[in-house]
Enzyme design. Structure first.
Site, short mmCIF file in Angstrom:
data_model
loop_
_atom_site.label_atom_id
_atom_site.label_comp_id
_atom_site.label_asym_id
_atom_site.label_seq_id
_atom_site.Cartn_x
_atom_site.Cartn_y
_atom_site.Cartn_z
N PRO A 69 -64.49 61.89 9.53
CA PRO A 69 -63.40 62.70 10.37
C PRO A 69 -63.52 64.58 10.69
CG PRO A 69 -63.54 61.58 8.67
CD PRO A 69 -64.41 61.30 8.79
N SER B 39 -70.83 61.49 15.31
CA SER B 39 -70.27 62.76 14.15
C SER B 39 -71.62 63.60 14.25
CB SER B 39 -70.41 62.42 12.58
OG SER B 39 -70.42 63.63 11.79
N GLY B 40 -71.81 64.71 13.74
CA GLY B 40 -73.12 65.66 14.49
C GLY B 40 -74.25 64.98 14.19
N ASP B 41 -75.46 65.64 14.26
CA ASP B 41 -76.96 64.89 13.33
C ASP B 41 -76.50 64.81 11.48
OD1 ASP B 41 -77.90 65.32 15.84
OD2 ASP B 41 -77.40 67.78 15.68
#
Length: 642
Positions: free
Chosen positions: A238, A294-296
């Site tokens: 989140p 999410s991101g990486d």
């Protein structure tokens, strides 16, 4: 509409188009044969029973219906017989799969003739005006179809709705992007609600089955498919990006998964390495795919958690999916690029990745094993960076609240005080195939860019001790500056010494890095040694994109078995470096002719920083600073790619 009105309407439709009825309809089957084929309890069987006295008038309608029991192919429905150019109607001699006539869910006065082939859902409005328009929905763009009853209990009709995400022109800008289209129908063939629902479910099931077979596939690629129905665990960070990952999921992805009938378990991560700990202990037999929203960085946790399991060989075969919810979203941009779709960003990229998740095609993905000075071993799916790129990635964290623009801000700040790092670099070159078979796909190299862009200077190398000229041959590469070169041994054979990695509990963990010596051992003679020792950046990347808008390795594929090594030597000006990154947005940096930029395809590498201060990142995550080496493992992981 009553049963007799329905029959009369179909008869009048054929009466108004006698050529279609004559040219398409074979001799009508007998009524007892149709009843036996359809079954007396299905909706169409009841229709025929209710109009037994009107058998002769339903002659044309009956011949335009194909049922699974009959096993025969229908003639063209009204108006479809002229579409001879439609390849989907000619493949293997098939003319049609299903045909029916239904009303609009919101207006019973609007009626449609609907035809389903193996690749297309054709919808045509029935009206008296000539030149009736027809809409073709490509099943490649379909994620699902469902049948349902209406909210009014007095409504005897049933409904089915198909959900498509075709490429359509953007409303406010040029180009195309996937956009949601829902097409629904009301089925009211008889007065029996159950029979109507059964007919709606038959259509929904047929559309779903056909769409699965029409998943978009890249030419030359080999795919598997996720288990259906696919049980998905979705991990959401989140706090990634601008802190909107959960809102993006509920606003854009949740509904799509419902349309595709994909059951999922949503897990919200609570702290750093939460996902790593979770997948390390999870019962993966209850999960068919792991998806990261999410991101990486969260995927980095998941992959290393899987590789830390005792059953890592089976665990790493769990298909991995990515939904962009961070700042960089490099893997999401790469997966979208591999699907050969037009460029997309932000919510459009999220929609594209959600679409590929619903289609459920699985491909292979390379992983890179990375060894640090402390003997810690990591597995990477994206990149290893030192210098400028690593500095920007870590230092721009303070601007995370502004989203992806944080990298631009970090780039400008770092350009203002450009640093040079001292270190030693060596690598094992990737041996190119001598020739490509006819019809194979060539790498996407810019025409003006040489195949081997080695542009380094001729400073003496300090990586291999006691190196003499007779042990190494000088290897010049094509470039815009012919004075730059590297040293390499004429042999390209990989070393055979295997070093199984030992965990802290004494257990041996594979896969073995057979190409790597110990970090305290000299570089093998088969490796190439870079003679420069002053670098602005070193970047090893194994996907096409470093961020949504940075097409760093234009020729890269997820399973090409290659580490794409870039480095920029000292002496480059700030404007020249900025131009490289601006050109990288469209993958044009290799064609810039910059004498300080070097690009090599390698299978393994070693980096030994000499500067006392600096940063090294793996998949955008900072790791300990010091000597590091890496080796690629082709196709080790599986990922959802279409």
């Amino acid at each position: 509409m009553s049963v007799h009105q329905y029959a009369k309407a179909n008869t009048n439709l054929l009466d108004n188009n006698p050529d279609a009825a004559v040219s398409c309809a074979p001799p009508a089957p007998s009524l007892p044969f149709l009843l036996q084929s359809l079954g007396r309890d299905c909706g169409l069987g009841k229709l025929l029973l209710s109009v037994r006295g009107s058998h002769s008038r339903l002659r044309g309608v009956c011949t335009a219906i194909r049922t699974p029991a009959c096993g025969t192919l229908s003639p063209s429905p009204p108006g479809m017989e002229k579409d001879e150019a439609d390849p989907s109607r000619q493949r293997n001699g098939a003319v049609g799969v299903l045909y029916g006539e239904f009303t609009d869910p919101l207006d019973d006065r609007v009626r449609y003739s609907v035809s389903l082939t193996e690749s297309v859902l054709s919808v045509q409005r029935i009206c008296s005006s000539p030149g009736r328009s027809k809409v073709l929905f490509n099943l490649t763009d379909c994620v699902g179809c469902r049948a349902y009853r209406g909210p009014d209990s007095a409504d005897v009709g049933a409904y089915f709705a198909a959900y498509f995400y075709p490429f359509k022109r953007r409303w406010m800008s040029a180009g195309v992007a996937r956009q949601r289209v829902e097409q629904g129908f009301r089925v009211a063939l008889v007065q029996d609600p159950l029979a109507n629902l059964q007919e709606a479910e038959r259509w929904a099931r047929a559309i779903r089955d056909a769409s699965v077979l029409q998943a978009p596939r890249r030419e030359g690629a080999v795919y598997a498919e996720v288990r259906r129905p696919c049980r998905v665990m979705i991990l959401v960070n989140p706090h990634s990006g601008r802190g909107q990952a959960l809102q993006l999921f509920t606003g854009h992805v949740q509904g799509m998964l419902t349309e595709a009938a994909v059951p999922y378990t949503l897990v919200i991560t609570e702290h750093q390495n939460h996902a790593r700990e979770l997948v390390r202990k999870a019962d993966l037999s209850q999960c068919d795919a792991l998806v990261i929203m999410s991101g990486d960085g969260l995927l980095f946790e998941v992959i290393n958690g899987l590789m830390e399991r005792e059953d890592w060989q089976e665990a790493i075969q769990t298909p991995l999916g990515i939904l962009p919810g961070g700042s960089g979203n490099a893997l999401a941009a790469s997966v979208h690029h591999y699907s050969q779709s037009p460029p997309a960003w932000n919510e459009e990229l999220l929609l594209s990745c959600g679409f590929m998740l619903c289609k459920g095609l699985v491909g292979s993905m390379d992983l890179v094993s990375i060894h640090l000075a402390s003997r810690q071993r990591l597995f990477s799916f994206l990149s290893l960076a030192w210098g400028f790129v690593a500095d920007v990635d870590i230092e721009s964290e303070k601007y995370r609240h502004v989203g992806a623009i944080r990298f631009l801000m970090g780039t400008l700040v770092r350009l203002a005080s450009l640093r040079v790092y001292q270190g030693r670099l060596a690598y094992l070159p990737f041996k190119e195939a001598p020739t490509l078979p006819k019809g194979s796909i060539k790498s996407n190299q810019p025409p003006s860019t040489p195949q081997h862009q080695s542009l380094c200077s001729s400073l003496p190398c300090q990586l291999i001790p006691n190196t003499s000229p007779n042990q190494n041959s000088r290897h010049n590469h094509n470039s815009t500056n012919s004075n730059h070169n590297t040293l390499t041994n004429s042999s390209n054979n990989a070393i055979t010494t295997k070093r199984p990695e030992t965990q802290s509990d004494g257990k041996t963990r594979a896969p073995e890095d057979s190409l790597l010596p110990g970090l305290d051992q000299p570089i093998p003679d088969s490796w190439t040694v870079v003679k420069e020792e002053d670098f602005v950046l070193v970047l090893a990347i194994y996907q096409s994109h470093l961020a949504e808008d940075l097409w760093t390795a234009p020729g890269a594929m997820a399973d090409d078995g290659v580490i794409h090594l870039f480095y920029v030597t000292a002496g480059i000006s700030r404007p020249a470096l900025l131009r490289l990154f601006l050109a990288m947005e469209k993958g044009g940096h290799l064609a810039c002719g910059c004498p300080h930029l070097v690009y090599e395809k390698v299978k393994a590498l070693r980096l030994e920083p000499v500067s006392p201060q600096g940063m090294i990142t793996v998949d955008g995550e900072m790791v300990e600073y010091g000597p590091v080496q890496a080796q690629i493992h082709p196709g080790l992981a599986k990922f959802i790619c279409g």
